[in-house]
Design a protein around this motif. Structure first.
Motif, short mmCIF file in Angstrom:
data_model
loop_
_atom_site.label_atom_id
_atom_site.label_comp_id
_atom_site.label_asym_id
_atom_site.label_seq_id
_atom_site.Cartn_x
_atom_site.Cartn_y
_atom_site.Cartn_z
N GLN A 39 -67.77 67.30 55.21
CA GLN A 39 -66.68 67.15 54.25
C GLN A 39 -66.96 66.00 53.29
O GLN A 39 -66.69 66.11 52.09
N GLU A 40 -67.49 64.89 53.80
CA GLU A 40 -67.89 63.76 52.94
C GLU A 40 -68.91 64.22 51.91
O GLU A 40 -68.82 63.88 50.74
N GLU A 41 -69.87 65.00 52.36
CA GLU A 41 -70.93 65.49 51.48
C GLU A 41 -70.34 66.43 50.43
O GLU A 41 -70.71 66.39 49.27
N LEU A 43 -67.30 66.32 49.24
CA LEU A 43 -66.58 65.48 48.30
C LEU A 43 -67.53 64.84 47.30
O LEU A 43 -67.26 64.82 46.10
N GLU A 44 -68.66 64.35 47.77
CA GLU A 44 -69.66 63.76 46.87
C GLU A 44 -70.20 64.79 45.88
O GLU A 44 -70.33 64.51 44.69
N ARG A 45 -70.49 65.99 46.37
CA ARG A 45 -70.99 67.06 45.48
C ARG A 45 -69.91 67.47 44.48
O ARG A 45 -70.20 67.76 43.32
N ARG A 47 -67.43 65.54 43.30
CA ARG A 47 -67.35 64.47 42.29
C ARG A 47 -68.49 64.61 41.28
O ARG A 47 -68.27 64.49 40.08
N ALA A 48 -69.71 64.83 41.78
CA ALA A 48 -70.87 64.95 40.89
C ALA A 48 -70.72 66.14 39.95
O ALA A 48 -71.02 66.03 38.75
N PRO A 58 -65.06 58.37 36.87
CA PRO A 58 -65.02 57.56 38.09
C PRO A 58 -64.20 56.28 37.97
O PRO A 58 -63.84 55.69 38.98
N ASP A 66 -59.23 60.29 45.13
CA ASP A 66 -59.90 61.11 46.14
C ASP A 66 -58.92 62.03 46.87
O ASP A 66 -59.29 63.15 47.23
N TRP A 78 -63.58 73.95 51.39
CA TRP A 78 -64.74 73.08 51.22
C TRP A 78 -65.88 73.73 50.45
O TRP A 78 -67.01 73.25 50.48
#
Length: 120
Positions: A39-41, A43-45, A47-48, A58, A66, A78
């Motif tokens: 899930q963290e990954e 979220l990072e993808r 955002r990118a 940002p 977030d 997800w």
């Protein structure tokens, strides 16, 4: 027993994934401070991808926090591309309907009166 449309039995209550997580002692799974590595990954993808499409800044402060971004990811299980499409559609709708201007200029008394009329 009561029945629903055309004599069929009423549907049973469907347990949401969040209530299942709560029962397992993992609530609020999928929320800040309670994200799995996947899930963290995601979220990072997300955002990118939003940054690449110029749909998110940002900050500081960020254009969307977030918690907001996670709502889209949870809603789309997800899947970053699906969350991105929903986010883009929402932002286009907000722009087409001047939602940000409405929030800045709305008179609270007038809103409350119209809300009461609609809810009757």
């Amino acid at each position: 027993m009561t029945t629903d449309y055309e004599g069929s039995a009423p549907a049973g209550r469907v347990q949401s994934s969040s209530s299942a997580s709560q029962q397992a002692g993992m609530f609020p799974n999928g929320h800040l401070g309670h994200l799995s590595a996947a899930q963290e990954e995601a979220l990072e993808r997300f955002r990118a991808a939003l940054l690449d499409k110029k749909l998110w800044r940002p900050g500081p402060p960020p254009s969307h926090d977030d918690q907001t971004l996670l709502r889209y990811l949870r809603a789309r299980r997800w899947i970053v591309d699906d969350a991105l499409a929903q986010f883009k559609d929402t932002e286009e709708w907000r722009a087409a309907n001047n939602i940000d201007t409405l929030y800045r200029t709305i008179e609270l008394d007038a809103y409350e009166q119209s809300r009461r009329l609609v809810s009757r």
